[in-house]
Design a protein around this motif. Sequence first.
Motif, short mmCIF file in Angstrom:
data_model
loop_
_atom_site.label_atom_id
_atom_site.label_comp_id
_atom_site.label_asym_id
_atom_site.label_seq_id
_atom_site.Cartn_x
_atom_site.Cartn_y
_atom_site.Cartn_z
N GLY A 51 0.80 -1.22 0.00
CA GLY A 51 0.00 0.00 0.00
C GLY A 51 0.83 1.27 0.00
N HIS A 52 2.16 1.11 -0.11
CA HIS A 52 3.03 2.28 -0.15
C HIS A 52 3.01 2.94 -1.51
N GLU A 53 3.38 4.21 -1.51
CA GLU A 53 3.62 4.95 -2.75
C GLU A 53 5.14 5.08 -2.87
N PRO A 54 5.79 4.18 -3.63
CA PRO A 54 7.26 4.22 -3.66
C PRO A 54 7.82 5.32 -4.57
N ILE A 55 8.95 5.87 -4.17
CA ILE A 55 9.76 6.72 -5.05
C ILE A 55 10.99 5.87 -5.38
N LEU A 56 11.04 5.42 -6.61
CA LEU A 56 12.13 4.55 -7.04
C LEU A 56 13.39 5.39 -7.21
N GLN A 57 14.43 5.07 -6.44
CA GLN A 57 15.70 5.78 -6.64
C GLN A 57 16.51 5.05 -7.70
N MET A 58 17.10 5.80 -8.59
CA MET A 58 17.92 5.22 -9.66
C MET A 58 19.22 5.97 -9.75
N VAL A 59 20.35 5.25 -9.64
CA VAL A 59 21.66 5.89 -9.81
C VAL A 59 22.26 5.48 -11.15
N THR A 60 23.06 6.38 -11.71
CA THR A 60 23.67 6.09 -13.01
C THR A 60 25.03 5.41 -12.87
N ARG A 61 25.43 5.16 -11.62
CA ARG A 61 26.74 4.56 -11.37
C ARG A 61 26.86 3.13 -11.89
N ASP A 62 25.76 2.36 -11.80
CA ASP A 62 25.85 0.92 -12.03
C ASP A 62 25.27 0.44 -13.36
N ARG A 63 24.47 1.27 -14.00
CA ARG A 63 23.79 0.81 -15.21
C ARG A 63 23.95 1.81 -16.34
N ASN A 64 24.11 1.28 -17.55
CA ASN A 64 24.21 2.18 -18.69
C ASN A 64 22.81 2.56 -19.17
N ARG A 65 22.74 3.34 -20.24
CA ARG A 65 21.45 3.88 -20.68
C ARG A 65 20.50 2.77 -21.15
N ILE A 66 21.03 1.66 -21.58
CA ILE A 66 20.16 0.56 -22.01
C ILE A 66 19.44 0.00 -20.78
N ALA A 67 20.22 -0.29 -19.73
CA ALA A 67 19.64 -0.88 -18.51
C ALA A 67 18.72 0.11 -17.79
N LEU A 68 19.11 1.38 -17.74
CA LEU A 68 18.29 2.37 -17.03
C LEU A 68 16.93 2.54 -17.70
N GLN A 69 16.94 2.64 -19.03
CA GLN A 69 15.68 2.84 -19.74
C GLN A 69 14.81 1.59 -19.64
#
Lengths: 222, 307
Positions: free
Chosen positions: B72-90
Motif C-alpha cells: 500500500g506504499h507509494e514508492p519513489i524509485l531511486q535510480m543511480v547512473t553509477r551501475d547501469r548504462n542507458r540501455i539498462a536504465l531505460q
Amino acid sequence: MIVAELKEIPEIRKMIDRYQSVLVVGCDSCVAECAVGGRRETALLAAAIRLSYAKENKSRIITEACLDRQCVDDFIEGVASQVPEHDAILSLGCGAGVQALARVYTDKPIIPALDTLFIGETEMRGVWQENCLGCGQCKLGYFGAVCPVTRCSKKLMNGPCGGSKDGRCEVHPDIPCGWDMILKRLEALGEIDRLREYVPPVDWSTSHSGGPRRVVREDQKP
Amino acid sequence: MKTESRLEKMLNAGHFAVTAECGPSKGSDVDALREKGSYLLDRVDAVNVTDNQTAIVRMSSVAASAILKTMGHEPILQMVTRDRNRIALQSDLFGAYALGLRNVLCLTGDHQCFGNQKEAVGVFDLDSMQLIRTVRDMRDESKIIGGEDIQVAPKMFIGAAANPFADPVGWRVVRLAKKIDAGADFIQTQCIFNIDRFRTYMRQADDMGLTDKVYILAGITPIKSAGMARYMATKVAGMDVPKELIDRVAGVPSDKQAAEGIKIAVETIQQVREIKGVAGIHLMAIEWEHKVPEILEAAGLGTRPRV
C-alpha cells in the motif's frame, strides 16, 4: 604522453623465470619522460634482475637494449639482431610498445615490465597527472580546457556532484574536483555562461566502447 | 497533473508532503523489508527506495519498490547512473512503470569507492541531469534516447536531489535551475543540519523564481549519537554538520543522545516549514525507520491527509 609504473621484481620474475635468456628492451619516449622505461631505467632494471637471480645462485643471461620508440616499426627493428639470441623479451614500453614488439617478433614471448596507466602530463618533476581518456570527441573547448570526462571521477557532463568539498573530490582528498577546476577557469575567462546549457548524453561509440580503434589515412600510406 | 502519482496529487493539492527513506535489505529478505515498510505505512506520503546506497550491494530498488507497493506504499524509485548504462536504465524504467511505480528519483550515486565492491567499474554512462531529461522525454515525448518512439511510455513524477551544502557554493542554485530545466518536478535535499546555510540557499532559489517551478522537500536526518554526528561531519560526502550541533548531542549522557537527536530533528522540521518554498520534508532515518512515527507526531505531522 603515456604514463606508466614499474612492476615489482617478484611479479616480473614470475613471468620470466621459465626463460634462460631475456632481452630487456626500454623505450626512450613517453616512459622515459615519466622516468620508468628509458635508457637509465632499463639499465637499472636489468641490473636488479641479474642481482635477484645471482642471489639465488641461478644463472641467466640478461641483456639490455633501448629503442627510441617501441611503438613504431622503423625503430623496433633496432634490436632485430639481438632478438634471436634470447628466449624472451622483457619490455619497458607501454602496453602499445609490448604489443608492437609482439607483432614484429612473432616467435618471441614479450613480457611487460610496466603497468601502463594513462595519457597525462608532467605537472612537475616527479608528478604526473592523468588528463585525457581518449574519448574520441574532444569537448575541452566548452569546459575551459579541463576535461570533465577525465578529471571528474564520475565523468559528469553537467556537474559538479554533491560530493565536491573545498575543491576536493569525494573519492579522495588528494584528488582535486574536476568541476571545481572547470568552474574556476571559466569564471576567470568570463565564460561561465557555457555551463548553463544542458549537455546531452555523451556518444561513447568513438571511445573504447566502440571496440578497439584504428585510424587509417590513405594520404599517409607508402 | 502530469502523472498518476499520489505524491504529485498531494503536492499539487498544496499539502505539506512527508516522504521517508526505506533502504532495501542486504540480501533477499522480504520480511525484513516489509517490517521496515510497516513502520512507515500511512505515516508518510511516499517512501524513497534507495538504489544500492553508498555503493553497498542491496536488493534492487525496482524489486523492493514493487514489494512495498503491494503493502500500500507509494514508492519513489531511486535510480543511480553509477551501475547501469542507458540501455539498462531505460529498460528498468519501462519495467518499473509496468509494475505500477509512478515516482523516480534520478541520481548519479556515491562513487563505488565508498561501498563493498570497490573494484567495480563505475558506469556513469549518463549523469543525473541526463537521466532526468531521459525520463522526461519518455513521459512528455514518448521517446527514448536517440529519438525512437515508444508505445505505452512510462509516465513518472520526476525527482532530483540537491545538495545546498556542497561546494562550489555559488554553483548550487544554478545546478538546481539546470535540473528543473532538465525536467525535475520535485527536489529532495541533502540532510539539513546547517539551517542558516539552507535558508540562504532557499532565498537564492526563490529569488530566481525556482520555488514556483518545483516542489522542494527538505532533507531531515535524526542524529542517533555524537559518534554518528562526527562520522557524518567528517566521513560522509557532501555533509555540513556544524560543530555546535555535534557539541549539543555530545553534551548529554550517551543514553539520552538519541532523544536529543530526535529533538533536533523535530526542531529542524519546524524551522524548515517556515521557509518559503519548502513544500515538504524528506526523512532519512537511516536504519531507524521505526522512529519515524515518533518524530512526525512530535513535529505535528502525525496525520497524513487523504488524497
